[in-house]
Design an enzyme around this catalytic site. Structure first.
Site, short mmCIF file in Angstrom:
data_model
loop_
_atom_site.label_atom_id
_atom_site.label_comp_id
_atom_site.label_asym_id
_atom_site.label_seq_id
_atom_site.Cartn_x
_atom_site.Cartn_y
_atom_site.Cartn_z
N ASP A 175 0.84 -1.21 0.00
CA ASP A 175 0.00 0.00 0.00
C ASP A 175 0.87 1.26 0.00
O ASP A 175 0.59 2.23 -0.72
CB ASP A 175 -0.91 0.03 1.24
CG ASP A 175 -2.25 -0.67 0.98
OD1 ASP A 175 -2.43 -1.26 -0.10
OD2 ASP A 175 -3.12 -0.63 1.88
N LYS A 208 -6.07 -0.06 -5.25
CA LYS A 208 -6.11 0.93 -4.17
C LYS A 208 -4.77 1.01 -3.45
O LYS A 208 -4.12 0.00 -3.21
CB LYS A 208 -7.19 0.56 -3.15
CG LYS A 208 -8.58 0.77 -3.69
CD LYS A 208 -9.58 1.01 -2.59
CE LYS A 208 -10.04 -0.25 -1.93
NZ LYS A 208 -11.14 0.00 -1.00
N LYS A 217 -8.34 4.79 9.45
CA LYS A 217 -7.80 3.72 8.62
C LYS A 217 -7.82 4.09 7.13
O LYS A 217 -8.87 4.44 6.59
CB LYS A 217 -8.64 2.48 8.91
CG LYS A 217 -8.31 1.25 8.16
CD LYS A 217 -7.25 0.42 8.83
CE LYS A 217 -6.88 -0.73 7.94
NZ LYS A 217 -5.50 -0.91 7.76
N PHE A 235 6.51 -17.88 -0.24
CA PHE A 235 6.80 -16.87 0.79
C PHE A 235 5.99 -17.15 2.07
O PHE A 235 6.41 -16.78 3.16
CB PHE A 235 6.45 -15.46 0.29
CG PHE A 235 7.51 -14.84 -0.59
CD1 PHE A 235 8.77 -14.53 -0.09
CD2 PHE A 235 7.24 -14.54 -1.92
CE1 PHE A 235 9.74 -13.95 -0.91
CE2 PHE A 235 8.20 -13.96 -2.74
CZ PHE A 235 9.45 -13.66 -2.24
N LEU A 236 4.83 -17.76 1.89
CA LEU A 236 3.94 -17.97 3.05
C LEU A 236 4.52 -18.96 4.05
O LEU A 236 4.08 -19.02 5.20
CB LEU A 236 2.55 -18.43 2.60
CG LEU A 236 1.83 -17.53 1.59
CD1 LEU A 236 0.43 -18.06 1.32
CD2 LEU A 236 1.77 -16.09 2.09
N THR A 238 7.17 -18.86 5.63
CA THR A 238 7.82 -18.22 6.78
C THR A 238 6.89 -17.28 7.54
O THR A 238 7.31 -16.62 8.49
CB THR A 238 9.07 -17.44 6.32
OG1 THR A 238 8.68 -16.52 5.29
CG2 THR A 238 10.15 -18.37 5.80
#
Ligand SMILES: NC(=O)c1ccc[n+]([C@@H]2O[C@H](COP(=O)([O-])OP(=O)(O)OC[C@H]3O[C@@H](n4cnc5c(N)ncnc54)[C@H](O)[C@@H]3O)[C@@H](O)[C@H]2O)c1
Length: 456
Positions: A175, A208, A217, A235-236, A238
């Site tokens: 983001d 976005k 937020k 990647f998930l 770790t």
């Protein structure tokens, strides 16, 4: 749309990229030039009236690809650049050549784990990478981080025509980097590499960008398509279990309101998905279904001009809950706050007769098996009402709250009353407090009990 390479391509609804303004008066004397600008088609109109109508569309086109071995030096995916002179900016198939440069913005925890591999990747490919690890956590998700990344881009002397920013991390990192990319020289290409489940199935795939502002937020943000999104599920491995469950909440959201098949899949495999950190075959199907469903909702409504959005399920009360929990000093992850919102609205759906007791129990059973919280101490009726008021304002004066009406189905309602919220909150709170021997990953929030005794 292929499942393993999603192409997003859109123009603002109601505008046809090549449609000319209608009406002979408006178009009289038009020079019939090619192009998408309204004004260029209107000849002497402004000269005769002094009124100029400017009309243009911004085409959006980007690719989301599953990739295996993204950091394997033989895999050139991450080195892909920008198609010269493309509009919208296109992702080139050609990798960067030795001597070329890249600015890489990376979550510092991800850098600690993958930094050496990343440096080796660029070095073996002869690409000069400036790697900027940053503490991209929710508590830091402010304009200060945006400023810091922009400063690094300036020091790097980024050439936005040739050198996409590469952002690697969770939703916060993507983001922030996305917002910088949109602001820096008004539009710099960014490649997003999500490293959390939340980012892979949600934060990376839309357009976005945002940071928090004034304790609110995601209050400062833009719409900025990425150049490309590369999802490497490994990647998930770790990622900690709490963050795995956090992403699973967004997946459950899609299942509850749109995809009964995904719901059954989560029902069958919840523990296994969590325990294997979404590495097995069921995980691949679940992630693809989730991404596909999300894109089906996002693509026709990228700029959110349609305010009844199914993907807002779980996002009515949750922004307020998430920010209040942060202030309270007992942070809730984004998906956890969404889950509490879903638990609450599931109770409202049940109370309205939109779902059966059994369906409610099935939803809460999945929440429980993913160890997701259904309550937090900040969830008093006043806060929830404030959340609804704020969301209603953002949705242009109507609540437009999606509620489950059966598994994988939803309706939008505009008439949730304070009494309904108070009653649902009380039911959920007593349900949660009965089970204060929390099995949640976060010790201070209350998860569902081992055996579900449904709220009444
Ligand atoms: N732009 C959008 O459309 C959109 C959609 C959904 C969520 N979001 C935003 O995303 C944010 C949440 O994203 P998130 O859940 O990814 O949180 P996050 O970015 O804070 O990451 C969670 C944690 O995981 C760590 N981490 C990331 N990848 C890792 C890995 N592979 N191994 C080990 N640790 C790793 C990070 O350091 C961090 O501590 C929120 O700010 C939310 O507003 C944006």
């Amino acid at each position: 749309m292929q499942l393993d390479a999603h192409h997003i391509s859109a123009s603002p609804a109601g505008l046809n990229a090549h449609a000319l303004p209608t009406g002979t008066e408006f178009c009289s004397g038009a020079v019939n030039r090619t192009g998408i600008n309204g004004l260029s088609q209107c000849g002497t109109l402004g000269l005769t009236t002094g009124t100029f109508h400017v009309s243009a569309v911004q085409p959006i086109s980007y690719v989301i690809e599953e990739v295996e071995g993204l950091l394997d030096p033989d895999n050139k995916t991450l080195l892909r650049g920008v198609v010269p002179d493309s509009f919208p900016l296109g992702l080139s198939l050609n990798p960067a050549q030795p001597g070329e440069r890249r600015l890489v913005v990376i979550d510092d925890n991800v850098y600690r784990i993958y930094g050496a591999q990343l440096r080796q990747y660029f070095s073996l490919n002869g690409v000069e990478a400036t790697i900027v690890p940053l503490p991209t956590m929710e508590a830091n998700k402010s304009f200060d981080l945006v400023y810091e990344v922009a400063r690094r881009a300036e020091i790097f002397k980024l050439n936005r025509r040739k050198e996409p920013i590469i952002a690697i991390g969770g939703g916060v990192c993507l983001d922030v980097a996305g917002l910088v990319a949109n602001l820096y020289r008004r539009n710099t290409p960014v490649i997003k590499v999500p490293t959390t489940l939340m980012a892979a199935i949600d934060a990376s795939i839309g357009i976005k960008t945002a940071v928090n502002f004034d304790n609110r937020k995601n209050k400062l943000g833009t719409y900025c398509p990425p150049l490309g999104v590369f999802i490497d599920r490994t990647f998930l491995r770790t990622l900690d279990q709490r963050n795995i469950s956090n992403g699973a909440a967004e997946m459950l959201k899609m299942a509850c309101i749109k995809d009964a098949q995904l719901f059954y899949l989560l029902e069958q495999h919840a523990e296994q998905l969590r325990a294997t950190s979404f590495q097995d075959k069921a995980a691949s199907v679940a992630m693809r279904r989730s991404i596909q469903g999300m894109l089906e909702e996002l693509e026709p409504n990228l700029w959110e001009h349609i305010l009844c959005r199914l993907v807002d399920y779980g996002h009515t009360f949750s922004p307020e809950i998430e920010m209040a929990a942060l202030q309270y000093g007992d942070e809730l992850l984004h998906g956890e706050a969404v889950n509490i919102d879903m638990a609450l609205t599931t109770q409202i759906s049940y109370a309205r007769g939109l779902i059966s007791r059994e369906e409610q129990a099935r939803v809460m059973d999945i929440m429980q098996r993913f160890r997701l919280p259904m309550w937090h101490p900040v969830c008093n009726p006043d806060l929830l009402l404030k959340g609804l008021r704020d969301t209603t304002k953002a949705r242009d004066g109507l609540q437009r709250v999606p509620l489950m009406c059966g598994i994988g189905e939803a309706v939008f309602v505009n008439d949730i009353s304070p009494a309904e919220i108070t009653s649902a909150a009380a039911a959920l709170k007593s349900f949660a407090l009965q089970t204060s021997h929390s099995s949640s990953e976060n010790n201070n929030i209350v998860a569902a009990p081992a055996k579900i005794a449904m709220p009444v």
